[in-house]
Write a protein that holds these residues in place. Structure first.
Motif, PDB file in Angstrom:
ATOM      1  N   ILE A 106       0.809  -1.244  -0.059  1.00 18.84           N
ATOM      2  CA  ILE A 106      -0.085  -0.104   0.152  1.00 18.84           C
ATOM      3  C   ILE A 106       0.911   1.402  -0.025  1.00 18.84           C
ATOM      4  O   ILE A 106       0.447   2.209  -0.743  1.00 18.84           O
ATOM      5  N   VAL A 107       1.814   1.272   0.566  1.00 21.89           N
ATOM      6  CA  VAL A 107       2.682   2.412   0.802  1.00 21.89           C
ATOM      7  C   VAL A 107       3.476   2.623  -0.489  1.00 21.89           C
ATOM      8  O   VAL A 107       3.729   3.719  -1.001  1.00 21.89           O
ATOM      9  N   ILE A 108       4.083   1.633  -1.150  1.00 22.05           N
ATOM     10  CA  ILE A 108       4.473   1.580  -2.609  1.00 22.05           C
ATOM     11  C   ILE A 108       3.685   2.301  -3.349  1.00 22.05           C
ATOM     12  O   ILE A 108       4.022   3.228  -4.195  1.00 22.05           O
ATOM     13  N   ILE A 109       2.498   1.752  -3.543  1.00 22.07           N
ATOM     14  CA  ILE A 109       1.393   2.161  -4.441  1.00 22.07           C
ATOM     15  C   ILE A 109       1.259   3.812  -4.187  1.00 22.07           C
ATOM     16  O   ILE A 109       0.932   4.436  -5.142  1.00 22.07           O
ATOM     17  N   TYR A 110       1.030   3.901  -2.770  1.00 23.42           N
ATOM     18  CA  TYR A 110       0.731   5.368  -2.666  1.00 23.42           C
ATOM     19  C   TYR A 110       1.912   6.378  -3.273  1.00 23.42           C
ATOM     20  O   TYR A 110       1.582   7.403  -3.779  1.00 23.42           O
ATOM     21  N   VAL A 111       3.045   5.919  -2.878  1.00 23.68           N
ATOM     22  CA  VAL A 111       4.389   6.746  -3.238  1.00 23.68           C
ATOM     23  C   VAL A 111       4.264   6.848  -4.768  1.00 23.68           C
ATOM     24  O   VAL A 111       4.382   7.772  -5.154  1.00 23.68           O
ATOM     25  N   TYR A 112       4.135   5.650  -5.551  1.00 24.57           N
ATOM     26  CA  TYR A 112       4.162   5.776  -7.082  1.00 24.57           C
ATOM     27  C   TYR A 112       3.022   6.362  -7.540  1.00 24.57           C
ATOM     28  O   TYR A 112       3.186   7.378  -8.493  1.00 24.57           O
ATOM     29  N   TYR A 113       1.833   6.432  -7.119  1.00 19.90           N
ATOM     30  CA  TYR A 113       0.495   7.044  -7.673  1.00 19.90           C
ATOM     31  C   TYR A 113       0.430   8.200  -7.151  1.00 19.90           C
ATOM     32  O   TYR A 113       0.033   9.467  -8.135  1.00 19.90           O
ATOM     33  N   VAL A 114       0.490   8.747  -5.977  1.00 20.19           N
ATOM     34  CA  VAL A 114       0.039   9.767  -5.549  1.00 20.19           C
ATOM     35  C   VAL A 114       1.019  10.955  -5.303  1.00 20.19           C
ATOM     36  O   VAL A 114       0.773  12.047  -5.810  1.00 20.19           O
ATOM     37  N   ILE A 115       2.170  10.386  -5.053  1.00 24.25           N
ATOM     38  CA  ILE A 115       3.270  11.457  -4.832  1.00 24.25           C
ATOM     39  C   ILE A 115       3.868  11.984  -6.098  1.00 24.25           C
ATOM     40  O   ILE A 115       4.168  12.833  -6.431  1.00 24.25           O
ATOM     41  N   ASP A 116       4.053  10.961  -7.225  1.00 22.95           N
ATOM     42  CA  ASP A 116       4.537  11.229  -8.369  1.00 22.95           C
ATOM     43  C   ASP A 116       3.585  12.173  -9.275  1.00 22.95           C
ATOM     44  O   ASP A 116       2.505  12.354  -9.366  1.00 22.95           O
TER      45      ASP A 116
END
Length: 116
Positions: A106-116
Motif C-alpha cells: 500500500i505504501v509503495i502504491i501510494y508513493v508511486y501513484y500519489v506522490i509522483d
C-alpha cells in the motif's frame, strides 16, 4: 453381502492422519468452507454500507455493492478461532507477515501513484 477390509481402512486412516500432521496452517471452517465464509463477510460489508447510508440520511443515493473480499483476509479468517486466536503460532507468524507485506505494498502504491 460385501465385507469391508478393516486393515485396509486402518491403513487409509493412518495415512490421512500422517498427511494432516504435516499441515502447518489448518483452517477451522465448517461444511460451508470458503464459500460460506465469503458470503458471511460480504453480508457484513453490505450491512455496514446500508447502516452508513442510513446514518448519512441520503435516501436518494444508489448504494454500490461492496468490493470483493481480499484473499489474505479470507485466509486469515479461515484460520481464526471463535475466540479470535489463530489455530497455531505458525499461522500467526504467517498472518503477521502477510499484513506487513500488504502494508508495504500500500505504501509503495501510494508513493508511486500519489506522490509522483
Amino acid at each position: 453381502m460385501s465385507f469391508i477390509n478393516v486393515e485396509f481402512l486402518q491403513h487409509v486412516r493412518k495415512k490421512a492422519q500422517a498427511i494432516q500432521k504435516q499441515n502447518i496452517a489448518p483452517y477451522v471452517l465448517s461444511r460451508g468452507g470458503y464459500e460460506y465464509l465469503e458470503n458471511k463477510l460480504m453480508d457484513e460489508k453490505r450491512k455496514k454500507k446500508l447502516k452508513e447510508a442510513a446514518q448519512s440520511g441520503s435516501t436518494d443515493a444508489v448504494i454500490d455493492p461492496p468490493s470483493p473480499i481480499k484473499r489474505h483476509v479470507k485466509w486469515k479468517m479461515a484460520r481464526t478461532k471463535k475466540t479470535r486466536q489463530m489455530t497455531s503460532e505458525t499461522v500467526k507468524e504467517i498472518a503477521n507477515k502477510i499484513v506487513s507485506d500488504c502494508q508495504l505494498l500500500i505504501v509503495i502504491i501510494y508513493v508511486y501513484y500519489v506522490i509522483d
